[in-house]
Design an enzyme around this catalytic site. Structure first.
Site, PDB file in Angstrom:
ATOM      1  CG  HIS A 112      -0.287   0.041   2.528  1.00  0.00           C
ATOM      2  ND1 HIS A 112       0.244  -1.080   3.136  1.00  0.00           N
ATOM      3  CD2 HIS A 112      -0.043   1.055   3.394  1.00  0.00           C
ATOM      4  CE1 HIS A 112       0.764  -0.764   4.298  1.00  0.00           C
ATOM      5  NE2 HIS A 112       0.620   0.537   4.484  1.00  0.00           N
ATOM      6  NE  ARG A 131       4.454   3.623  15.373  1.00  0.00           N
ATOM      7  CZ  ARG A 131       3.588   3.775  14.386  1.00  0.00           C
ATOM      8  NH1 ARG A 131       3.643   4.862  13.602  1.00  0.00           N
ATOM      9  NH2 ARG A 131       2.664   2.843  14.157  1.00  0.00           N
ATOM     10  CE  LYS A 135       0.258   4.792  15.651  1.00  0.00           C
ATOM     11  NZ  LYS A 135      -0.741   5.540  14.824  1.00  0.00           N
ATOM     12  CB  CYS A 147       5.058   7.442   9.628  1.00  0.00           C
ATOM     13  SG  CYS A 147       6.392   7.907  10.744  1.00  0.00           S
ATOM     14  CD  GLU A 209       3.942   1.987   5.288  1.00  0.00           C
ATOM     15  OE1 GLU A 209       2.944   2.108   6.016  1.00  0.00           O
ATOM     16  OE2 GLU A 209       4.986   2.646   5.436  1.00  0.00           O
TER      17      GLU A 209
END
Length: 288
Positions: A112, A131, A135, A147, A209
């Site tokens: 993706h 993060r 998460k 991000c 990604e």
């Protein structure tokens, strides 16, 4: 998946229709007989269609994952629709954030579109975030400013000059860091290049990604969402290099994409914040 299934059914139907027609006797006047012979294999045709449908459903069935132990807000975000792409970053469809981040799907090649934003202040310090522990992928890890993923919506699908990706970045900078949207307009973001990487977070979740790299230098107001961000800080080049060394010693954790970018391109770009055009490469995808 529905489109693929319908296409297969339609193909089978056309094949079956042709088979039926080829077995209908034609009268001397060129017209088909009123009653086709009893040996026409219509039942076989329909069994084949049913079998084809079951195969397609099985091939695209996503594994059942128990999310009861995960953060409720983060689980809700798993229903967002990401942009599916091939290895050349050409759009091929859409799927949920959940399905895009399951290792079982990543292992089959599911890929993706994503982005990574790097914001520097007037002192040329880089804004980092840690993060949150809520998460689902890479909790508690330090990473670049922001991000995330553009969504499969009209405004974020637009590809000219990566405007859709830059709009998505503006949206997520507001959602995660609370930066007012007027302070991070798409026109102020410099799209440098793309990287392609894959990394597992744990046995269930991971990332695969093609990541758009966006740079921006500006003093911004920050008011992070604690569900997204555990902490944030501005760092100099030397401070970041020290963090990278600590990560190698397992004293802190850094996301794999940020580590890859930092170890390859980041400091060269950082040294040239006033002259980034020389590094803009929209034709190649860096395979990391």
């Amino acid at each position: 998946m529905v489109r693929c299934l319908w296409a297969a059914l339609r193909r089978r139907f056309c094949e079956g229709t042709a088979l039926l027609k080829s077995n209908i006797p034609v009268s001397s006047g060129g017209t088909a007989a009123r009653n086709p012979p009893s040996q026409i294999p219509a039942s076989i045709f329909f069994r084949n269609v049913s079998s084809e449908a079951r195969k397609l459903q099985s091939a695209h069935r996503m594994p059942e994952i128990n999310t009861d132990s995960l953060d409720e807000k983060q689980v809700q975000l798993l229903s967002e629709m990401c942009i599916l792409i091939d290895e050349n970053d050409c759009k091929i469809g859409a799927d949920s954030k959940k399905n895009c981040h399951l290792n079982s799907n990543i292992d089959k090649g599911l890929l993706h579109r994503a982005f990574s934003v790097f914001i520097f202040n007037s002192e040329e310090k880089l804004l980092l975030q840690q993060r949150s522990d809520a998460k689902i992928t890479f909790p508690g890890c330090f990473t670049n400013t922001c991000c995330s993923h553009p969504l499969h919506t009209a405004s974020e699908l637009e590809e000219k000059d990566a405007i859709g990706v830059r709009r998505a970045a503006q949206r997520r900078l507001k959602a995660e860091l609370g930066i007012p949207m007027e302070q991070v307009t798409p026109n102020e973001m410099s799209y440098l290049t793309r990287i392609h990487y894959k990394a597992q977070s744990d046995g269930v979740w991971g990332e695969h990604e093609i990541d758009y790299i966006l740079f921006m230098q500006k003093d911004v107001e920050v008011d992070p969402d604690p569900n997204e961000i555990k902490s944030h800080c501005y760092v100099t080049k030397e401070e970041l290099k020290e963090m990278l060394e600590k990560a190698k010693r397992k004293e802190l954790e850094i996301t794999p994409w940020f580590s890859l970018i930092a170890e390859t391109f980041l400091f060269k770009w950082w040294d040239n914040l006033q002259n980034l055009k020389q590094f803009m490469d929209h034709d190649h995808i860096h395979r990391m």
